[in-house]
Motif scaffolding. Structure first.
Motif, PDB file in Angstrom:
ATOM      1  N   ARG A  17       0.834  -1.208   0.000  1.00  0.00           N
ATOM      2  CA  ARG A  17       0.000   0.000   0.000  1.00  0.00           C
ATOM      3  C   ARG A  17       0.870   1.262   0.000  1.00  0.00           C
ATOM      4  NH1 ARG A  17      -4.196   2.254   4.219  1.00  0.00           N
ATOM      5  NH2 ARG A  17      -3.235   0.796   5.638  1.00  0.00           N
ATOM      6  N   ASN A  21       0.655   3.991  -3.138  1.00  0.00           N
ATOM      7  CA  ASN A  21       0.277   5.394  -2.980  1.00  0.00           C
ATOM      8  C   ASN A  21       1.425   6.343  -3.339  1.00  0.00           C
ATOM      9  OD1 ASN A  21      -2.362   4.863  -2.158  1.00  0.00           O
ATOM     10  ND2 ASN A  21      -1.770   4.657  -0.008  1.00  0.00           N
ATOM     11  N   TRP A  36      -5.014   4.260  -2.129  1.00  0.00           N
ATOM     12  CA  TRP A  36      -5.405   3.006  -1.454  1.00  0.00           C
ATOM     13  C   TRP A  36      -5.481   3.334   0.038  1.00  0.00           C
ATOM     14  CZ3 TRP A  36      -1.936  -2.007  -2.020  1.00  0.00           C
ATOM     15  CH2 TRP A  36      -2.563  -3.088  -1.397  1.00  0.00           C
ATOM     16  N   ASP A  39      -6.918  -1.769   3.868  1.00  0.00           N
ATOM     17  CA  ASP A  39      -6.488  -3.075   3.339  1.00  0.00           C
ATOM     18  C   ASP A  39      -7.077  -4.181   4.201  1.00  0.00           C
ATOM     19  OD1 ASP A  39      -5.206  -4.963   1.785  1.00  0.00           O
ATOM     20  OD2 ASP A  39      -3.284  -4.787   2.821  1.00  0.00           O
ATOM     21  N   VAL A  46      -4.892  -4.880  -3.449  1.00  0.00           N
ATOM     22  CA  VAL A  46      -5.833  -3.766  -3.491  1.00  0.00           C
ATOM     23  C   VAL A  46      -7.159  -4.227  -4.087  1.00  0.00           C
ATOM     24  CG1 VAL A  46      -4.957  -2.953  -5.732  1.00  0.00           C
ATOM     25  CG2 VAL A  46      -6.198  -1.381  -4.232  1.00  0.00           C
TER      26      VAL A  46
END
Length: 655
Positions: A17, A21, A36, A39, A46
């Motif tokens: 993640r 990003n 994102w 999670d 994702v």
């Protein structure tokens, strides 16, 4: 991290993640207008409902608006671009693990015919690269990598450095994103049928006949897996003939030059070997070149087996060098030819299982490398010496390469490692003068390579014996070769431990006989221990393959032996080498004798379990031997120092 444990999305390594990003912000909202934010559903993957879109119109573009609300092709394309960005980041990091260094050998003084020969060998070199890449499975990707050279130069550089798209440098080797090719194809070596999974179990199942290192394994008409010469395989045959023709052209340039007759003989015999598979005759001509009086040293053949996951297949290698007359003169003072029989007898005295053998011994060749390719090209180091050919039962020839690791960066790294790990009293015997350090390194390498021609050797048809010295036989009454009894990897590892232990062993032996003085002995010992600490700083197990490196493993075995005996101790964060009173009690020599005796005994008895116990004890972090030598401590400290390997380009200057 094993291949099966890597999380994947769209068949690609899954982005974390954090990376997702960060890269989405970097690439911009035109491609990745999303973040994102959670999670929870499938950890590490994702999902559509885990994305935040600042603009509703973007939500419509990247996520289907009806059940099952999956990602659109636009999201797939964006994800692919983010993964490729991550891949190139890691490739750059892998390249940064080694410092590029160029070694140039000045050949402008050569006559026109000799320069023409060298230029032809440049062509040969390129062909050997092709053959080796076919062996290691990378050749099929050459055009793809080359086509993207302008837009993706770092991936091209990685491919050229590693002779393939797969990463090898320690910090990035296990990273699933580290690859010169998008799509991340796994390595499938080209010397086994593609339907075979080359596991440790498969390697252990190979018979003595299947372990012929000068062949690849292929199915015959009956469907049996058999050793097959390269010139009989369509995939290799064209290139084998092309190499033969190039070598013949190179020989033609030297015709009529009396001092190069031995070189011409080898070039023609090697050409014939590439056509017919007659490597033995080519090796005979190669051995005959020893100290032949000409200007050059050359090797073009399948030789070492370290690259192969099974350790069975000789890799195509090429090196070309010019003779170093000054180094030869320095070593001639040791009068090795006169002492060789005594050295063989001395090794035999260490174990009743070994009968000393009669081997014609020639003085080593010393040369400065001008070109290198194939399996002789190392991604993060430079070859210092070889005792070849491996496949012959007699007459090996030793080559020592001078002038390496004396560049400014390597000398600085030498000083950093020594200052960090070695006691102050030992540093007095580690020269930082490149010329003198080169001489000491040459002697250490010479003793290592010399030891390969002494004692039992898995490459030279050494047969296993029982504890009473009688020859051990298999169920069919045939003698068992050491290579087969131990398994290829164990056999090679033991042979390299024998060789490097010889660097210390013969130092003590020559000192004991008054043939070198204590100062030189201390310098040689110090250089050997520095080498151990340098190697262990890279880690013992290659994270990309989960296999230990041969040289890292042998260094770990040596260090444990010296520390167990008190010849080396670890105090206040420094390793202390104890050679205070060599004339009366040389602990390093005595420990080397004991380790040499142990290795000879294991090898001669074909003791596979004993070999694995010796090696594994210092290889894996959960075993006591690994802790005893402070292996993780050495690695961690080396990492914080920012020490890097060198990636060498070696080239001749002709004009």
């Amino acid at each position: 991290m094993g291949e099966s444990s890597v999380l994947r999305q769209y068949g690609l390594p899954a982005l974390s993640r954090e990376d997702f990003n960060r890269l989405a912000k970097e690439i911009g909202d035109d491609v990745a207008p999303f973040r994102w934010i959670s999670d929870d559903k499938n950890p590490g993957i994702v999902d559509p409902d885990e994305l935040l879109f600042p603009r509703q119109m973007d939500h419509h573009k990247y996520i289907m608006q009806r059940p099952p609300y999956t990602f659109t092709l636009d999201f797939h394309d964006a994800y692919v671009e983010l993964v490729n960005l991550k891949r190139r980041e890691v490739v750059r990091a892998s390249l940064d693990e080694a410092i590029p260094v160029t070694f140039q050998t000045d050949l402008r003084h050569l006559s026109a015919p000799k320069k023409a020969m060298v230029r032809e060998l440049v062509v040969t070199k390129q062909m050997i690269e092709t053959l080796y890449r076919k062996q290691n499975g990378s050749y099929k990707y050459v055009e793809q990598v080359a086509a993207a050279r302008e837009t993706d130069p770092e991936s091209y550089a990685l491919f050229m450095r590693n002779e393939g798209p797969w990463c090898e440098a320690p910090a990035t080797a296990a990273n699933p994103f580290c690859h010169a090719l998008f799509g991340f194809p796994k390595q499938v070596v080209g010397v086994y049928p593609s339907d075979i999974d080359v596991t440790d179990e498969f390697c252990a199942s190979l018979t003595q006949e299947q372990n012929d290192p000068m062949t690849l394994l292929a199915y015959n008409a009956e469907g049996d897996l058999v050793g097959t010469p390269y010139h009989e395989q369509e995939y290799y045959a064209h290139d084998m003939i092309a190499v033969a023709r190039s070598l013949e052209r190179a020989a033609g340039h030297l015709n009529g030059i009396p001092e190069e007759k031995a070189m011409v003989d080898y070039l023609l015999a090697a050409a014939n070997a590439f056509r017919t598979g007659d490597w033995e005759n080519a090796d005979e001509k190669w051995v005959a070149m020893n100290r032949y009086g000409g200007d050059f040293a050359l090797r073009v053949a399948p030789d070492e087996q370290y690259w192969d996951p099974c350790g069975r297949t000789a890799g195509f290698e090429f090196w070309f060098a010019v003779i170093d007359k000054e180094a030869e003169a320095m070593v001639d003072k040791f009068q090795l030819a006169e002492r060789f029989a005594a050295m063989e007898e001395d090794l035999a005295s260490l174990t009743p299982l070994y009968e000393p053998k009669q081997i014609a011994f020639d003085l080593p060749d010393f040369s400065r490398t001008a070109m290198i390719a194939g399996d002789a090209h190392f991604p993060r180091s430079v070859m210092l010496g070889q005792m070849l050919p491996n496949s012959m039962n007699h007459g090996p020839r030793m080559n020592i390469f001078t002038g390496h690791y004396l560049d400014q960066y390597s000398m600085e790294m030498r000083g950093q490692i020594a200052q960090e790990f070695m006691a102050e009293e030992n540093l007095l015997f580690l020269s930082m003068d490149p010329e003198y350090a080169g001489k000491v390194s040459t002697l250490v390498t010479m003793f290592h390579e010399l030891t390969h021609s002494l004692g039992p050797n898995p490459y030279r048809h050494t047969f296993v014996v029982n504890t009473d010295g009688s020859q051990k036989l298999d169920d069919e009454g045939e003698p068992i070769e050491l290579f087969q009894a131990l398994g290829p990897r164990n056999a090679v590892a033991l042979e390299e431990i024998k060789g490097q232990t010889g660097s210390l062993y013969w130092t003590g032996w020559f000192l004991e006989k008054g043939l070198i003085d204590e100062t030189l002995a201390k310098e040689l010992y110090t250089e050997c221990i520095r080498y151990i600490l340098k190697k262990l700083g890279k880690g013992i197990v290659n994270p990309a393959t989960d296999r230990p490196g041969f040289y890292e493993q042998l260094c770990a075995v040596q260090l444990k032996a010296f520390m167990d005996a008190g010849a080396v101790t670890f105090e206040d964060g420094k390793f202390h080498i104890h050679y205070d009173n060599l004339s009366q009690e040389d602990k390093l020599y005595q420990t080397s004798r004991e380790l040499m005796a142990k290795v000879l005994d294991i090898a001669l008895r074909g003791d596979k379990e004993g070999a694995e116990a010796l090696l594994n004890d210092v290889t894996y972090s959960q075993l006591p031997g690994y802790q005893a030598i402070h292996a993780q401590h050495i690695y961690d400290r080396t990492e914080t120092m920012g020490i890097k390997s060198i990636s060498a380009t070696i080239e001749p200057i002709l004009d």
